[in-house]
Design a protein around this motif. Sequence first.
Motif, PDB file in Angstrom:
ATOM      1  N   ASN A  80      -4.803  -4.757  -6.079  1.00 61.46           N
ATOM      2  CA  ASN A  80      -3.708  -4.209  -5.258  1.00 61.46           C
ATOM      3  C   ASN A  80      -3.877  -2.722  -4.983  1.00 61.46           C
ATOM      4  N   SER A  81      -5.101  -2.243  -5.011  1.00 62.07           N
ATOM      5  CA  SER A  81      -5.301  -0.801  -4.879  1.00 62.07           C
ATOM      6  C   SER A  81      -6.241  -0.399  -3.754  1.00 62.07           C
ATOM      7  N   PHE A  82      -7.076  -1.317  -3.265  1.00 62.04           N
ATOM      8  CA  PHE A  82      -8.060  -0.908  -2.264  1.00 62.04           C
ATOM      9  C   PHE A  82      -7.386  -0.363  -1.011  1.00 62.04           C
ATOM     10  N   HIS A  83      -6.283  -0.961  -0.583  1.00 59.05           N
ATOM     11  CA  HIS A  83      -5.626  -0.500   0.640  1.00 59.05           C
ATOM     12  C   HIS A  83      -4.934   0.848   0.472  1.00 59.05           C
ATOM     13  N   HIS A  84      -4.843   1.339  -0.771  1.00 58.50           N
ATOM     14  CA  HIS A  84      -4.289   2.678  -0.992  1.00 58.50           C
ATOM     15  C   HIS A  84      -5.329   3.779  -0.815  1.00 58.50           C
ATOM     16  N   GLU A 117      -6.075  -8.213  -2.983  1.00 54.30           N
ATOM     17  CA  GLU A 117      -5.193  -7.478  -2.084  1.00 54.30           C
ATOM     18  C   GLU A 117      -3.991  -8.328  -1.665  1.00 54.30           C
ATOM     19  N   PRO A 118      -2.809  -7.720  -1.545  1.00 55.13           N
ATOM     20  CA  PRO A 118      -1.656  -8.445  -1.007  1.00 55.13           C
ATOM     21  C   PRO A 118      -1.782  -8.610   0.495  1.00 55.13           C
ATOM     22  N   ILE A 119      -1.371  -9.759   1.001  1.00 54.02           N
ATOM     23  CA  ILE A 119      -1.377 -10.012   2.437  1.00 54.02           C
ATOM     24  C   ILE A 119      -0.044  -9.541   3.016  1.00 54.02           C
ATOM     25  N   VAL A 121      -2.695  -0.583   7.513  1.00 53.41           N
ATOM     26  CA  VAL A 121      -3.640  -0.146   6.489  1.00 53.41           C
ATOM     27  C   VAL A 121      -4.217  -1.331   5.726  1.00 53.41           C
ATOM     28  N   ARG A 122      -3.416  -2.373   5.510  1.00 52.83           N
ATOM     29  CA  ARG A 122      -3.952  -3.559   4.845  1.00 52.83           C
ATOM     30  C   ARG A 122      -4.946  -4.275   5.753  1.00 52.83           C
TER      31      ARG A 122
END
Length: 258
Positions: free
Chosen positions: A119-123, A150-152, A170-171
């Motif tokens: 849950n951190s790559f999109h940050h 990653e969350p969708i 961003v996601r």
Amino acid sequence: MSGGRSTPPPDPPGPERRPTPANHQEKRKRTMTTMTLKEALAEILDPRDRTVVDVGCGDGALTRHFAGLGARAIGIEISECQLARARKAEPVAGADYRVGKGEALPLEDASVDAIVYSNSFHHLPLAVMADAMAEAARVLKPGGTLVVVEPIAEGAYFEVILPIEDETEVRAAAYDTLKHPPLPLQAVDETVYGTVVRYRDADHYLTHVTAVDPARRERLPPVEAEVRRRFAASGRIDAEGMTAFDQPMRRMVFKRLP
């Protein structure tokens, strides 16, 4: 994840129909497996006697989990301030924390067996997402594994946070980067599954989402009432009295080629 199903009759002739986002969400809701994060990782990663890096480790819970399973676990956060929660937690032998960034990991070349982004790559800043993939390839040993969960950007849980921050773009950008891994990384698996996110109450939720990104604290006051309304309207109360939300997730796995 598969089974026999009767085939519905074809649609009558007419213009081509494109599935709407709602159609996609409903199909995914009907078919995907539900797993916890730990179960999703256990399917593809055995951390015992391996060096595992948890990038964007937050409170360090996953880092300590890996250490408890016998890994040499390294949690990475962007500052000592962001590592404060992890360092305050009960220590677990084998767990270590370091300041670093996805695009500049404080690790030697070919020194780790696995890297996990939960849950951190999109940050990561958009400009460095591709660099972070290359950096993962640098520090992984040949045959090492990169796992990105990653969350969708859909569903009731996603709707709750929208007044604070809309991460739709961003996601999508993160996913696009992950679909084009640089050599010597090779994509070996992509799995969509569901998970259940649970909170004691709205206060617990707000504490969590602002800890993940402190900048959200500044944006919260004018929209807090709406976020609390969405939290109450969208969640369901489970048997333990927690407010629960279903969240679709995507797990992507890469191997570093020799």
